[in-house]
Design an enzyme around this catalytic site. Structure first.
Site: not given
Ligand code: NOJ
Length: 537
Positions: A203, A253
């Site tokens: 993310d 690894e």
């Molecule tokens: C991107 C994710 O896809 C989204 O759903 C989320 O709200 C934001 N990052 C924050 O983590």
């Protein structure tokens, strides 16, 4: 050689766990539901599954606010259930990717709670971005940044200090310059790798580090306005690349130990394809989602431009392209390409089918978001009181609100819950399913050879069997076409053409296509249609 590195041309199915399948009858999907659905995904023909976050979380942003990175939220099951899911996936030959959230945690994470309790100047606070405010009594935030989901990027604590959050106040950003943070995340990676996972979707992978001085931005509202990581002080700092090098080394690894290649795919939002390419250097991430295709309007020139730039700037570096048309943050293609109302048989659906064949013909890997294979439209008429997206609650704006693509999947039957939950008839799914979801139920899609499902399944089968597709020789050669039509060849004799217009045109090659997104007589390419041919060129 095809499939040499499995991830280079893998097709991964994104499971939004709370909306896939519910095994407990509470109206929320869970890990046991995912396990029960694995044979369905195997039949569809994908290579693996990316699971949206299922860790303990107060769910302010549906799990992207993680309170414990090493466990399962009771809402979704437990670690024993996760292990069963892994075992079944392994048996079926499906890879499992987890969604890891390293930019921020939940304000319920024990380290953030400790930071609040320990007070200004403490070592506990150094793990986050705490700062004094400006102005009289420090009542103004430390800088002028805005959060992506609306409002200032800073929230004041009871003792007067402020902390930074680029999303909601319930998602404090980690301070990656504190040595305990990279060390902690490396342990988290190992925890899940030891449980057998095949990789991670990362993310906000252009996040993590902020400009060390946290200076004011010249365009403070840019992030909130575009809902994209565009503030150059808050995103895309050079130090982030060291983290991805380290994570890649950890993956290597594990591969050295058991021969299984792991995959790191980043959610990388950066301004240009060239900057994007830096994230997929050979010792960094294996893949980074290429969102420009998702962002392109239904227009031949726009599609051609983003594909050409990707081929030049990303594939040109030897890395693999990573295509995506739908995910849990975006309006679904059927609706985005022109069909605001339900029905699924009109223009938006035809274009979404064509886009799918185009994507599956491009070099590289592809990601499919659950329900895409059913041609689900966006649910655009959810009443305000059921909306859960923090973007809606923090901005009051329905624009690009993300609940409409997260409505629980329909599996069978004529009425909600459409087999989504084992709960009794009348059980409320966490977001309400519209009546017209009956038309899209998987049971119905499987029985109808003209369905989206069959198009995806047939496309995936051909992709797996034809050496020209997937990674192939990595090249794509454009053919000359009329305006409004795109056509290209892959390797030796595979032709893909898409007619973005509504009137029929002459097909680029004679003969019956191998596969088409709609009825396609020999020699013709109808409007809003894509097709694949094998031809001697
Ligand atoms: C991107 C994710 O896809 C989204 O759903 C989320 O709200 C934001 N990052 C924050 O983590």
């Amino acid at each position: 050689m095809k499939r040499h590195h499995w991830w280079r041309d893998a097709v991964i199915y994104q499971v939004y766990v709370r909306s896939f399948l519910d095994s407990t009858g509470d109206g929320v999907g869970d890990l046991a539901g995912v396990r029960a659905g694995l044979p369905y995904l195997k039949k569809l023909g994908v290579d693996g599954v990316w699971l949206s976050p299922f860790y303990p979380s107060p769910q302010h942003d549906h799990g992207y606010d993680v309170a414990n990175y090493r466990d399962v939220d009771p809402l979704f099951g437990d670690l024993a259930e996760f292990d069963l899911l892994m075992a079944d996936a392994r048996r079926l030959g499906l890879r499992i990717l987890l969604d890891i959230v390293p930019n921020h945690c939940s304000s319920e994470h024990p380290w953030f709670r400790a930071a609040l309790a320990a007070g200004p100047g403490s070592e506990e606070r150094a793990r986050f971005h705490f700062a004094e405010g400006r102005g009289p009594d420090g009542a103004e935030p430390p800088n002028n940044w805005h959060a992506m989901f609306g409002g200032p990027a800073w929230t004041r604590t009871d003792d007067g200090q402020w902390y930074l959050h680029m999303f909601t106040p319930e998602q404090p950003d980690w301070n990656w310059r504190h040595p305990e943070i990279p060390a902690e995340f490396e342990e988290v990676l190992r925890f899940w790798l030891d449980r057998g996972v095949d990789g991670f979707r990362i993310d906000v992978a252009a996040g993590l580090f902020k400009h060390p001085e946290l200076p004011d931005s010249d365009d403070p509202e840019a992030d909130a306005r575009t809902r994209d990581s565009v503030n150059p002080l808050a995103w895309n700092q050079p130090e982030v690349h060291d983290v991805w090098r380290r994570w890649r080394a950890v993956c290597e690894e594990y591969t050295a130990r058991d021969g299984r290649e792991r995959l790191l795919v980043g959610e990388v939002s950066v301004p240009t394809a060239r900057e994007h390419a830096a994230y997929v250097r050979p010792d960094e991430l294996h893949q980074a989602f290429f969102f420009d295709l998702l962002g392109a309007p239904w227009d031949a020139d726009a599609f051609r431009k983003v594909i050409s730039e990707a081929m030049r700037d990303i594939a040109g570096t030897g890395s693999t392209l990573t295509w995506v048309l739908n995910n849990h943050d975006q309006v679904r293609t059927v609706t985005r390409y022109g069909e605001p109302a339900p029905g699924g048989s009109g223009l938006g659906a035809a274009r979404a089918r064509a886009a799918a064949l185009l994507m599956l013909a491009l070099p590289g890997a592809a990601y499919i978001y659950q329900g895409e294979e059913l041609g689900l439209p966006e649910v655009v008429d959810l009443p305000d009181d059921v909306l859960t997206d923090p973007v809606f609650h923090r901005t009051g704006s329905r624009a690009r609100v993300r609940d409409g693509c997260r409505v629980p999947l329909p599996w069978s039957g004529q009425a909600s819950p459409f087999g989504f939950t084992t709960g009794v008839e009348g059980v409320r799914t966490w977001l309400p399913q519209p009546d017209y979801f009956a038309e899209y139920a998987t049971e119905r899609a499987l029985a109808d050879t003209r369905s989206f499902w069959h198009l995806y399944r047939d496309g995936l089968q051909l992709r797996a069997s034809l050496p020209q597709l997937g990674d192939g020789d990595g090249t794509l050669r454009w053919l000359d076409t009329e305006p409004g039509v795109l056509a290209f060849t892959r390797g030796d004799g595979l032709v893909c053409a898409v007619n973005f217009g509504t009137a029929p045109t002459t097909a680029p090659v004679p003969g019956t296509p191998l596969l088409a997104s709609g009825p396609c007589p020999a020699g013709e390419l109808p409007g809003s249609t894509a097709a694949w041919w094998l031809a001697d060129l």
